[in-house]
Design a protein around this motif. Structure first.
Motif, short mmCIF file in Angstrom:
data_model
loop_
_atom_site.label_atom_id
_atom_site.label_comp_id
_atom_site.label_asym_id
_atom_site.label_seq_id
_atom_site.Cartn_x
_atom_site.Cartn_y
_atom_site.Cartn_z
N PRO A 1 19.42 28.75 27.37
CA PRO A 1 19.64 29.98 26.60
C PRO A 1 21.13 30.31 26.48
N ALA A 2 21.50 31.01 25.42
CA ALA A 2 22.90 31.34 25.18
C ALA A 2 23.48 32.19 26.32
N THR A 3 22.65 33.06 26.89
CA THR A 3 23.15 33.90 27.99
C THR A 3 23.55 33.05 29.19
N THR A 4 22.75 32.01 29.47
CA THR A 4 23.06 31.12 30.59
C THR A 4 24.34 30.36 30.31
N ALA A 5 24.46 29.84 29.07
CA ALA A 5 25.66 29.07 28.70
C ALA A 5 26.90 29.95 28.83
#
Lengths: 318, 203
Positions: A303-307
């Motif tokens: 997910p973008a939040t993790t990246a």
């Protein structure tokens, strides 16, 4: 109330004997077995947002030798050929090369055809409902991430042959981000002539095993501090090299949790004021973080939040 | 705006049209002379490595020719006999594999391919996506969404902005490709990794 306690206790007890009796896991193992031992010719499409990639996938078992061919049919194309434990990649923009590995890195996570047991520390295997996929009765198997930092992966398996019919990366909100759907599969007695032909062909000799060189590489070049990664990810490789396309130098880190890979690039910043931000295509996220004196980019099926969190955790070496 | 500037913009239009990024309108076609169209088609073919022997020098010519010989496509018997002939030669029945294809394409072809991917990636995500707090980059400016700088009447400033954007696009393309390639060795690395760990635990 009693009912809830009962259910809760069931849930809590489940992991204790999950290892042998999890039907979802059993089904996945059956699928892996079917994929390795059957002769089949399949076509599937991968839908990523608004784009679509069609593939053809052939597999045969000739005596004790496994033959596999996966080919991207649109655009310049990409051909992947496997003979037992040697995989050769034919790409439009470079010379073909081989790798010593026993599975093709295609759109389906390789670990699913192998030892899924090692995923169980960070993923749950859950049996879902039944449905009809590609004209066949299918059973849904869900691989659910134990934390919210990764995507879930759902697979629909043929109830009869256990072969894969459909799969999808699903986010925590239950939305399918990237879907893979078989459009046709035929299982045959005899291996396809196309695959037998492969035995008579010469392929590039595999590159020297990357595994041996990794330990030295770790210490020699980069020592950026990567502050945070979701639990379960371990470093597979790190080095400093030039990117093929634009000849830019990068410090490179490859992490994996056994299911998805994450690449971290640390580079000289590009000129000008550029905002940090994410791009995504299907399940693949690219997060570009402008940290002032260096740029950090994170690429992977996360997910973008993790990246974002990973990219922002990278700090200068002490 | 200078004359040269106007022309350049027109050609961008045409290039986008050929790459299937823009819809076909009579207006656009009418604006262009056949020679430019043919040249662009050729560039596109070479970049995609689609023209092995037959270079399409003038697309209008080949379209006309194709139309003349149109009945061939409907003549299934002829087609069958052709494929049968190919199959008979034995070695050629593996046409599905193109490993005999020369791999001498320009590196730029790949960057162009990645460019397309980047273009798709920048499409805005669903409004209700949980990642709304994450800024989504817009690498290919969509009309009306470009930053105010792009509207600058100063060509130099505009060019610089454009160049920078291309640079970033190239980089992102390169990163995605590199990730794909590195991921190929990941599985064997990981296996070696876990095996080594198991060894250690044993000792």
């Amino acid at each position: 109330m009693k009912v809830i306690t009962f259910i809760l206790s069931l849930v809590l007890m489940a992991p204790a004997f999950a290892n042998d009796e999890n039907p979802a896991k059993q089904l996945l193992l059956k699928m892996a077995d079917a994929v390795h031992n059957r002769n089949f010719d399949a076509s599937f499409v991968v839908v990523k947002g608004k784009s679509m990639e069609p593939y053809r996938w052939l597999h045969a078992k000739q005596g004790n030798t496994e033959l596999e061919h996966l080919s991207l049919l649109n655009g310049a194309g990409l051909e992947m050929v496997r003979i037992d434990s040697q995989v050769t990649y034919f790409e439009p923009q470079s010379e073909p090369y081989s790798i010593d590995t026993d599975s093709i890195a295609g759109p389906i996570p390789e670990v699913l055809f192998k030892d899924i047991e090692r995923l169980s520390q960070h993923y749950d295997f859950v049996l879902g409902g039944k449905g009809r996929i590609a004209g066949r009765a299918a059973q849904l198997v869900r691989i659910e991430s134990k934390d919210e930092y990764k995507f879930n992966y759902w697979l629909w398996l043929d109830a009869e042959s256990s072969l894969l019919l459909k799969s999808a990366y699903v986010n925590q909100a239950g939305e399918m981000l990237e879907q893979l759907q078989l459009t046709h599969i035929s299982v045959t007695e005899e291996p396809a002539a196309l695959l037998l032909e492969m035995l008579n062909r010469e392929f590039p000799t595999p590159l020297p095993a990357a595994a041996t060189s990794q330990s030295e590489a770790n210490t020699s070049s980069n020592n950026w501090q990567i502050g945070w990664l979701p639990s379960g990810f371990s470093l597979l490789k790190s080095d400093r090299h030039k990117l093929d396309l634009n000849n830019e130098l990068t410090d490179y880190y490859l992490y994996s949790d056994g299911f998805v890979e994450v690449s971290i690039f640390v580079q000289r910043p590009l000129p000008g004021r550029r905002p940090s931000g994410a791009l995504s295509s299907g399940a693949t996220t690219v997060y570009v973080h402008n940290s002032g004196s260096f740029d950090v980019s994170v690429v992977g099926n996360i997910p973008a939040t993790t990246a974002k969190a990973i990219a922002e955790s990278v700090a200068r070496p002490l | 705006m200078t004359k040269a500037h106007v022309n350049k913009l027109d050609n961008q239009h045409l290039s986008a049209l050929l790459d299937g990024e823009q819809s076909l309108t009579d207006e656009v076609i009418a604006q262009q002379d056949a020679a430019t169209l043919g040249r662009y088609a050729l560039i596109g073919d070479v970049m995609r490595a689609e023209s092995e022997d037959a270079f399409v020098f003038d697309i209008s010519d080949s379209v006309a020719k194709a139309l003349e010989s149109e009945p061939v496509y409907a003549d299934f018997t002829q087609k069958e006999s052709q494929t049968a002939a190919i199959a008979a030669t034995g070695t050629d029945n593996v046409v599905a594999f193109n490993w005999r294809k020369p791999v001498a394409q320009l590196a730029i072809a790949a960057s162009v391919a990645m460019f397309a991917i980047v273009g798709i990636q920048t499409l805005p995500q669903g409004e209700n996506s949980p990642n709304n707090e994450i800024p989504m980059l817009q690498t290919t400016p969509v009309t009306g969404m470009a930053s105010p700088v792009s509207y600058s009447s100063e060509p130099a400033l505009q060019n610089a902005e454009q160049g920078l954007r291309e640079l970033q696009q190239q980089r992102i393309g390169a990163l995605v490709l590199e990730h794909q390639r590195q991921a190929r060795v990941a599985y064997s690395l990981e296996k070696a990794h876990t095996e080594a760990q198991a060894e250690e635990e044993k000792n």
